[in-house]
Design a protein around this motif. Sequence first.
Motif, short mmCIF file in Angstrom:
data_model
loop_
_atom_site.label_atom_id
_atom_site.label_comp_id
_atom_site.label_asym_id
_atom_site.label_seq_id
_atom_site.Cartn_x
_atom_site.Cartn_y
_atom_site.Cartn_z
N UNK A 387 -13.62 14.07 -44.32
CA UNK A 387 -12.31 13.58 -43.26
C UNK A 387 -12.50 15.49 -42.63
N UNK A 388 -12.83 16.43 -43.09
CA UNK A 388 -12.91 17.27 -42.66
C UNK A 388 -13.79 16.99 -41.33
N UNK A 389 -14.96 16.58 -41.47
CA UNK A 389 -15.95 16.85 -40.80
C UNK A 389 -15.50 15.56 -39.47
N UNK A 390 -14.89 14.31 -39.55
CA UNK A 390 -14.43 13.36 -39.02
C UNK A 390 -13.48 14.02 -38.20
N UNK A 391 -12.64 14.93 -38.50
CA UNK A 391 -11.44 15.22 -37.51
C UNK A 391 -11.93 16.11 -36.49
N UNK A 392 -13.01 16.15 -36.81
CA UNK A 392 -13.52 17.34 -35.84
C UNK A 392 -14.35 16.97 -35.03
N UNK A 393 -14.94 15.83 -36.15
CA UNK A 393 -15.96 14.99 -34.29
C UNK A 393 -14.97 14.26 -33.32
N UNK A 394 -13.58 14.17 -33.69
CA UNK A 394 -12.68 12.98 -33.11
C UNK A 394 -12.13 14.42 -31.74
N UNK A 395 -12.03 16.18 -32.53
CA UNK A 395 -11.29 16.74 -32.31
C UNK A 395 -12.21 16.67 -30.78
#
Length: 400
Positions: A387-395
Amino acid sequence: MAEVEHDVPEEELAKMSLESKPKDADEVGHEVEAEHHGEMMSMMKQMKLGTDLEFVSTPSFILRPESGLETSASNFDRADAFASIPDSDDPLERILAVAKFAIGGYSLSAGKSTKKPYNPVLGEIIELVWDMGKAGGRQRYTAEQVSHHPPVAAAVAMNKKKGVFMNFGQMAKAKFWGTSVMIKSNGTAELYLTKFGDETYEFNFPDLKISGFLWGRITLEWVGTVDIVCQKTGYKCQVEFKPKPWFRGKYHCVSGKVSKLDDTKFKNPVATFEGKWTETIELKYTKSGNTVKMFDAADKPTPRVEKELEELDEWDSRRIWAKVTEHILKKDFKTANVHKNLVEEDQRKRIKAMPGGEASYEGKLFHKDPNAPESNRWRYKKLDHMIEKSRKKFAEKAEQ
């Protein structure tokens, strides 16, 4: 939901025939084969009102040829509904998309046999994939039976491309109430939309009522209230799966409403919907008065990416129960029972050999939720990192 009482007075049960109930045009179910009526009634005579079915051995003729872990996965066969949840920039549309996904998954049970799936054994897993191409990405579903008594399954579903992750657990409790069985879900889910930072939806599940044992025609209904809440957007949604009244009324009706969190009793909903989860549901926006079709059960589910049996993990449901499934499909129920007993006896031996018994089981893919260590909540071990990796990608994508 309140505990359900048995459907008719106890003294009336003996008077009711296997052939006495007329079929409703819209009921979902199947006929019990005539040659098994006697066995069905014999099994029922051994059960008292309120009997916990966790401890009742089920003969193979009323078993569906798949494990409970695979049955639960069917809620995700409408993979496009799961993938499309974050598509709108309007938070109202997103919570409606969560509701549509939830209802749509249960609608697929209308095309399933109402027979009982196998009770998953401790440590059993299943991993499934749906491929929607470049635009929709791949949806993955992973589940593990983390407790046998009480039966608890932990699961995770995700679409990394779309930034949708859902972690949930279910501790199903089934009880016999004379003419029906009520299966209470006792589970909660957290659904994360990483495209929108920490946007998270929490919700519960409806219960399943299975009726018609005395009439030889088993039917199912989803019943109860599902509450969907998102603290970040300030919206909540209440979905009501309505049981059919005993004498009149329709099967499979559902209604719902969306309000802001401070509207404690839903007196001022911003949107409402109503229909049947086996057919269509109409959505009405309060402010504009516009009405649109929210859901259509005729929409086709997404095919799964199939694997050969030998490609599956040794603990995969489809391998563990392969022999049982093979003989049920052949209607060789006697041999199916033999293999079913072998699977269950192997589980008993494994649990007996554990130093701390079943309570000492540590999940292969899931662990006890570190945020609620005293509860029976389980969480996918890799989920927080993903989840943290995905949030960073979208940000990062939003900043470009």
